[in-house]
Design an enzyme around this catalytic site. Structure first.
Site, PDB file in Angstrom:
ATOM      1  N   TYR A 105      -1.931  -0.638  10.171  1.00 43.04           N
ATOM      2  CA  TYR A 105      -2.022  -0.791   8.680  1.00 43.04           C
ATOM      3  C   TYR A 105      -0.862  -0.521   8.084  1.00 43.04           C
ATOM      4  CZ  TYR A 105      -3.790  -0.849   3.986  1.00 43.04           C
ATOM      5  OH  TYR A 105      -4.047  -1.276   2.489  1.00 43.04           O
TER       6      TYR A 105
ATOM      7  N   SER B 288       0.761  -1.073   0.031  1.00 41.25           N
ATOM      8  CA  SER B 288       0.006  -0.141  -0.083  1.00 41.25           C
ATOM      9  C   SER B 288       1.044   1.211   0.080  1.00 41.25           C
ATOM     10  CB  SER B 288      -0.812  -0.098   1.337  1.00 41.25           C
ATOM     11  OG  SER B 288      -1.551   1.213   1.447  1.00 41.25           O
TER      12      SER B 288
END
Length: 266
Positions: free
Chosen positions: A157, A144
């Site tokens: 995350y 990501s």
């Protein structure tokens, strides 16, 4: 779509929706042999049918739960044995988070790290061992853009994705000369349901489509870019729209990146 001369054997973890589903369909258009994994067996069966219709040479469903890390080595062995080996592993599954660091209990942080880091690491290590014994292969993961810098409300995350991206880079450094190729896919804002299932401080799903996410590129467009990068053995590939500029700002003007990170809220 031009098909490869010989069908490649591909395992996609996180294939029941979003980017994973679209990558499966894109690989199917090349006539590959697929193994589709996620928790929801009914959704996997739906995707399997889509893949057969799109031209897959074969497609199998292999349900698994990334939160149950103790079961993942056996699942990886099953995937490997389905077609007598694998040419490509794509670790795509994951879960996000939507709460500030002080509000995030260690249970939330551990759950995100377990699913987004330890689970794909467990799977990758097992498949890597098989590939090394059989002469090589390709390993790909969905990281990501949040793994390139600290992102608000994503402490676990961002950390998990950063760790996974560095893990894959380490494999590339160690085993490139033994026929192992790694591709780190770095999506920005892709129009999927990831923000809906993101964990809030209470542990409940966020249940809201982030405005930024909603304006992102489609999962279909992202999948075409990602699959092409894997076929071409790209070391790293940014996937998304204008938000990808942040990757270059972080690299060349880190002080400005820090200011932008403080202002971005979704």
């Amino acid at each position: 779509m031009t098909k490869t001369a010989k069908a490649m054997r591909i395992w996609i973890v996180g294939a029941s929706s979003g980017i994973g589903e679209q990558c499966a369909v894109e690989f199917a258009r090349h006539g590959e042999k697929l193994i589709l994994s996620a928790r929801r067996e009914d959704e996997l069966e739906r995707v399997r049918k889509r893949c057969i219709e799109a031209g897959a040479a074969h497609a199998e469903v292999l349900p698994l739960d990334l939160a149950d890390t103790a079961s993942l080595e056996a699942r990886a062995d099953s995937a490997w044995n389905t077609y007598g080996g694998l040419d490509i592993l794509l670790c795509n599954a994951g879960i996000s988070q939507r709460c500030d660091t002080d509000e995030a209990g260690m249970g939330i942080i551990r759950k995100v790290m377990e699913i987004d880091y330890f689970a794909p690491v467990t799977i990758t290590k097992r498949i890597l061992s098989h590939m090394l014994r059989s002469g090589g292969g390709r390993l790909a993961c969905t990281g990501s853009i949040a793994g390139l810098f600290g992102s608000r409300q994503r402490c676990a995350y961002s950390s998990a994705k950063a760790a996974l991206q560095r893990f894959y880079e380490t494999i590339a450094a160690e085993y490139h000369d033994r026929g192992i190729y790694t591709t780190v896919l770095i999506p920005g804002r892709i129009r999927t349901e990831i923000s809906l299932s993101a964990l809030e401080a209470s542990g409940r799903p966020h249940g809201v489509m982030d405005p930024g996410q909603e304006k992102g590129i489609s999962a279909e467009k992202a999948a075409r870019t990602m699959v092409k990068a894997i076929y071409r053995k790209k070391r790293e590939k940014l996937v998304g729209g204008y938000e990808l500029a942040m990757a270059y700002i972080k690299r060349f003007v880190p002080a400005l990146a820090a200011v932008i990170s403080r202002k971005v809220t979704n």
